[in-house]
Design a protein around this motif. Structure first.
Motif, PDB file in Angstrom:
ATOM      1  N   ALA A  40      43.257  34.802  37.509  1.00 36.31           N
ATOM      2  CA  ALA A  40      42.194  34.396  36.578  1.00 36.31           C
ATOM      3  C   ALA A  40      41.034  35.379  36.623  1.00 36.31           C
ATOM      4  O   ALA A  40      40.468  35.731  35.586  1.00 36.31           O
ATOM      5  N   ARG A  41      40.679  35.854  37.823  1.00 34.89           N
ATOM      6  CA  ARG A  41      39.600  36.832  37.953  1.00 34.89           C
ATOM      7  C   ARG A  41      39.961  38.137  37.257  1.00 34.89           C
ATOM      8  O   ARG A  41      39.137  38.726  36.541  1.00 34.89           O
ATOM      9  N   ASP A  42      41.211  38.603  37.432  1.00 34.42           N
ATOM     10  CA  ASP A  42      41.638  39.840  36.777  1.00 34.42           C
ATOM     11  C   ASP A  42      41.627  39.688  35.257  1.00 34.42           C
ATOM     12  O   ASP A  42      41.206  40.599  34.541  1.00 34.42           O
ATOM     13  N   ALA A  43      42.075  38.545  34.767  1.00 32.50           N
ATOM     14  CA  ALA A  43      42.069  38.303  33.325  1.00 32.50           C
ATOM     15  C   ALA A  43      40.644  38.272  32.796  1.00 32.50           C
ATOM     16  O   ALA A  43      40.375  38.769  31.695  1.00 32.50           O
ATOM     17  N   TRP A  44      39.727  37.699  33.563  1.00 30.02           N
ATOM     18  CA  TRP A  44      38.327  37.645  33.131  1.00 30.02           C
ATOM     19  C   TRP A  44      37.741  39.053  33.053  1.00 30.02           C
ATOM     20  O   TRP A  44      37.029  39.389  32.102  1.00 30.02           O
ATOM     21  N   HIS A  45      38.062  39.894  34.036  1.00 31.13           N
ATOM     22  CA  HIS A  45      37.554  41.270  34.007  1.00 31.13           C
ATOM     23  C   HIS A  45      38.135  42.040  32.823  1.00 31.13           C
ATOM     24  O   HIS A  45      37.431  42.829  32.185  1.00 31.13           O
ATOM     25  N   ARG A  46      39.417  41.824  32.517  1.00 33.89           N
ATOM     26  CA  ARG A  46      40.009  42.486  31.352  1.00 33.89           C
ATOM     27  C   ARG A  46      39.376  41.979  30.065  1.00 33.89           C
ATOM     28  O   ARG A  46      39.213  42.736  29.111  1.00 33.89           O
ATOM     29  N   PHE A  47      39.018  40.710  30.024  1.00 34.42           N
ATOM     30  CA  PHE A  47      38.375  40.146  28.832  1.00 34.42           C
ATOM     31  C   PHE A  47      36.976  40.713  28.639  1.00 34.42           C
ATOM     32  O   PHE A  47      36.577  41.025  27.521  1.00 34.42           O
ATOM     33  N   LYS A  48      36.226  40.847  29.737  1.00 37.66           N
ATOM     34  CA  LYS A  48      34.850  41.330  29.633  1.00 37.66           C
ATOM     35  C   LYS A  48      34.792  42.819  29.322  1.00 37.66           C
ATOM     36  O   LYS A  48      33.884  43.270  28.639  1.00 37.66           O
TER      37      LYS A  48
END
Length: 65
Positions: A40-48
């Motif tokens: 989830a953290r990696d996906a959030w960083h890719r989203f931001k």
């Protein structure tokens, strides 16, 4: 009186057994929760910060045909 003491000991042992079983089940889920949190953290960083495609902005004007 002797029967009550035996029942009391068996009840305490049963409660301890149930608590240990529940604790083991909870601890078995911890690695999966940590992996999910990392994803989830990696996906959030890719989203931001989305990746810019290479060559999309190289500073040169487009070539005329």
């Amino acid at each position: 009186m002797d029967g009550a003491a035996i029942l009391f000991i068996l009840a305490i042992a049963g409660v301890a057994s149930i608590c240990l079983f529940a604790l083991k089940g909870l601890l078995d889920q911890v690695p999966d929760v940590i992996d999910s949190a990392g994803k989830a953290r990696d996906a959030w960083h890719r989203f931001k910060k989305p990746e810019v495609p290479p060559g999309a902005d190289d500073g040169e004007p487009p070539m005329a045909a």
